[in-house]
Design a protein around this motif. Structure first.
Motif: not given
Length: 160
Positions: A68-88
Protein backbone atom coordinates in the motif's frame (compact mmCIF):
# COMPACT_ATOMS: atom_id res chain seq x y z
CA UNK A 1 -11.51 -8.43 9.71
CA UNK A 2 -8.67 -7.00 7.68
CA UNK A 3 -9.30 -3.81 5.73
CA UNK A 4 -8.35 -4.05 2.08
CA UNK A 5 -7.08 -1.23 -0.07
CA UNK A 6 -7.32 -0.86 -3.80
CA UNK A 7 -3.99 0.28 -5.17
CA UNK A 8 -2.44 0.82 -8.55
CA UNK A 9 1.11 -0.34 -9.13
CA UNK A 10 2.93 0.49 -12.33
CA UNK A 11 4.88 -2.75 -12.69
CA UNK A 12 7.32 -3.15 -15.57
CA UNK A 13 5.57 -0.32 -17.39
CA UNK A 14 2.03 -1.62 -16.97
CA UNK A 15 -0.52 -0.20 -14.52
CA UNK A 16 -1.99 -2.99 -12.39
CA UNK A 17 -4.91 -2.51 -9.96
CA UNK A 18 -5.06 -4.86 -7.02
CA UNK A 19 -6.92 -5.12 -3.69
CA UNK A 20 -4.57 -5.87 -0.83
CA UNK A 21 -4.62 -5.97 2.96
CA UNK A 22 -2.75 -3.06 4.52
CA UNK A 23 0.01 -5.33 5.84
CA UNK A 24 0.67 -7.27 2.62
CA UNK A 25 4.32 -7.07 1.69
CA UNK A 26 5.27 -5.88 -1.78
CA UNK A 27 7.15 -9.15 -2.37
CA UNK A 28 3.99 -11.15 -1.64
CA UNK A 29 1.88 -8.81 -3.77
CA UNK A 30 4.23 -9.20 -6.72
CA UNK A 31 4.48 -12.96 -6.39
CA UNK A 32 0.99 -14.00 -5.27
CA UNK A 33 -1.32 -11.26 -6.50
CA UNK A 34 0.43 -10.35 -9.77
CA UNK A 35 2.13 -13.68 -10.60
CA UNK A 36 5.61 -12.16 -10.93
CA UNK A 37 7.56 -14.95 -9.29
CA UNK A 38 10.99 -13.72 -10.40
CA UNK A 39 11.18 -11.70 -7.19
CA UNK A 40 12.51 -14.18 -4.67
CA UNK A 41 12.06 -14.13 -0.92
CA UNK A 42 15.03 -15.38 1.07
CA UNK A 43 15.51 -14.20 4.62
CA UNK A 44 12.32 -12.11 4.96
CA UNK A 45 14.32 -9.63 7.06
CA UNK A 46 15.86 -7.45 4.34
CA UNK A 47 19.32 -8.90 4.84
CA UNK A 48 19.90 -11.14 1.80
CA UNK A 49 18.76 -8.89 -1.06
CA UNK A 50 16.96 -11.66 -2.99
CA UNK A 51 13.74 -9.66 -2.98
CA UNK A 52 15.31 -6.47 -4.38
CA UNK A 53 13.21 -4.66 -6.98
CA UNK A 54 13.50 -1.16 -8.38
CA UNK A 55 11.10 1.42 -6.99
CA UNK A 56 11.19 4.55 -9.14
CA UNK A 57 14.57 3.29 -10.35
CA UNK A 58 16.08 2.77 -6.88
CA UNK A 59 16.68 -0.64 -5.31
CA UNK A 60 14.42 -1.55 -2.39
CA UNK A 61 13.80 -4.66 -0.36
CA UNK A 62 10.31 -5.75 -1.33
CA UNK A 63 10.10 -7.99 1.76
CA UNK A 64 10.29 -4.87 3.97
CA UNK A 65 7.91 -2.72 1.94
CA UNK A 66 4.15 -2.73 2.36
CA UNK A 67 2.38 -2.81 -1.00
CA UNK A 68 0.00 0.00 0.00
CA UNK A 69 2.95 2.37 0.49
CA UNK A 70 3.91 2.19 -3.18
CA UNK A 71 0.48 2.98 -4.63
CA UNK A 72 0.94 4.75 -7.96
CA UNK A 73 4.70 4.29 -8.08
CA UNK A 74 6.89 2.65 -10.72
CA UNK A 75 8.21 -0.82 -9.89
CA UNK A 76 10.63 -2.79 -12.03
CA UNK A 77 11.09 -6.48 -11.29
CA UNK A 78 13.56 -8.84 -12.89
CA UNK A 79 10.86 -9.65 -15.45
CA UNK A 80 10.94 -6.02 -16.57
CA UNK A 81 14.68 -5.66 -17.08
CA UNK A 82 14.80 -7.18 -20.56
CA UNK A 83 13.92 -4.96 -23.48
CA UNK A 84 12.16 -5.64 -26.77
CA UNK A 85 15.47 -6.79 -28.28
CA UNK A 86 16.13 -9.36 -25.56
CA UNK A 87 18.16 -9.45 -22.39
CA UNK A 88 19.41 -6.24 -20.84
CA UNK A 89 23.16 -5.59 -20.83
CA UNK A 90 23.27 -6.54 -17.14
CA UNK A 91 21.48 -9.82 -17.81
CA UNK A 92 23.77 -10.56 -20.77
CA UNK A 93 26.86 -9.82 -18.68
CA UNK A 94 25.73 -12.15 -15.90
CA UNK A 95 25.27 -14.92 -18.46
CA UNK A 96 28.58 -14.22 -20.25
CA UNK A 97 30.57 -14.09 -17.02
CA UNK A 98 28.87 -17.11 -15.41
CA UNK A 99 27.81 -14.88 -12.53
CA UNK A 100 25.19 -17.27 -11.25
CA UNK A 101 24.92 -20.83 -10.11
CA UNK A 102 21.69 -21.80 -8.40
CA UNK A 103 20.14 -18.50 -9.51
CA UNK A 104 18.12 -17.82 -6.38
CA UNK A 105 19.91 -14.55 -5.60
CA UNK A 106 20.25 -13.50 -9.24
CA UNK A 107 17.04 -11.42 -9.62
CA UNK A 108 18.03 -9.25 -6.67
CA UNK A 109 21.57 -8.85 -7.98
CA UNK A 110 20.29 -7.94 -11.45
CA UNK A 111 18.05 -5.20 -10.07
CA UNK A 112 20.78 -3.93 -7.73
CA UNK A 113 23.41 -3.82 -10.49
CA UNK A 114 21.01 -2.15 -12.93
CA UNK A 115 20.52 0.70 -10.45
CA UNK A 116 24.22 0.80 -9.57
CA UNK A 117 25.28 1.24 -13.19
CA UNK A 118 22.62 3.86 -13.84
CA UNK A 119 24.06 5.91 -10.98
CA UNK A 120 27.72 5.09 -11.69
CA UNK A 121 28.31 3.85 -15.24
CA UNK A 122 32.03 3.10 -14.69
CA UNK A 123 32.49 1.88 -11.11
CA UNK A 124 35.87 0.95 -9.66
CA UNK A 125 36.43 -2.48 -8.14
CA UNK A 126 35.79 -1.02 -4.68
CA UNK A 127 32.59 0.69 -5.82
CA UNK A 128 31.36 -2.58 -7.34
CA UNK A 129 31.99 -4.46 -4.10
CA UNK A 130 30.27 -1.72 -2.11
CA UNK A 131 27.38 -1.63 -4.59
CA UNK A 132 26.66 -5.36 -4.35
CA UNK A 133 27.47 -5.70 -0.65
CA UNK A 134 23.80 -5.77 0.32
CA UNK A 135 23.13 -8.90 -1.72
CA UNK A 136 24.14 -12.32 -0.49
CA UNK A 137 25.10 -15.28 -2.65
CA UNK A 138 25.88 -18.71 -1.22
CA UNK A 139 27.17 -20.27 -4.45
CA UNK A 140 29.43 -18.06 -6.54
CA UNK A 141 32.03 -16.53 -4.27
CA UNK A 142 31.24 -13.13 -5.88
CA UNK A 143 34.26 -13.00 -8.25
CA UNK A 144 32.19 -13.63 -11.36
CA UNK A 145 29.45 -11.31 -10.13
CA UNK A 146 32.01 -8.50 -9.82
CA UNK A 147 33.33 -9.36 -13.31
CA UNK A 148 29.76 -9.25 -14.64
CA UNK A 149 29.23 -5.76 -13.23
CA UNK A 150 32.29 -4.50 -15.09
CA UNK A 151 31.23 -6.35 -18.25
CA UNK A 152 27.74 -4.84 -18.01
CA UNK A 153 29.34 -1.39 -17.71
CA UNK A 154 31.27 -2.13 -20.94
CA UNK A 155 28.11 -3.29 -22.71
CA UNK A 156 26.19 -0.22 -21.60
CA UNK A 157 29.02 2.06 -22.76
CA UNK A 158 29.00 0.33 -26.18
CA UNK A 159 25.25 0.98 -26.47
CA UNK A 160 25.65 4.70 -25.74
Amino acid sequence: MTAEHEITLVVNGTARRVRVPGRLLLSDCLRHELGLTGTHVGCEHGVCGCCTVLLDGRPVRSCLTFAVTVDGREITTVEGLAGPDGLSPVQRAFAECHALQCGFCTPGFLCTVTALLKENPAPTDEQVLEGISGNLCRCTGYQNIAKAVHRAAELLAEES
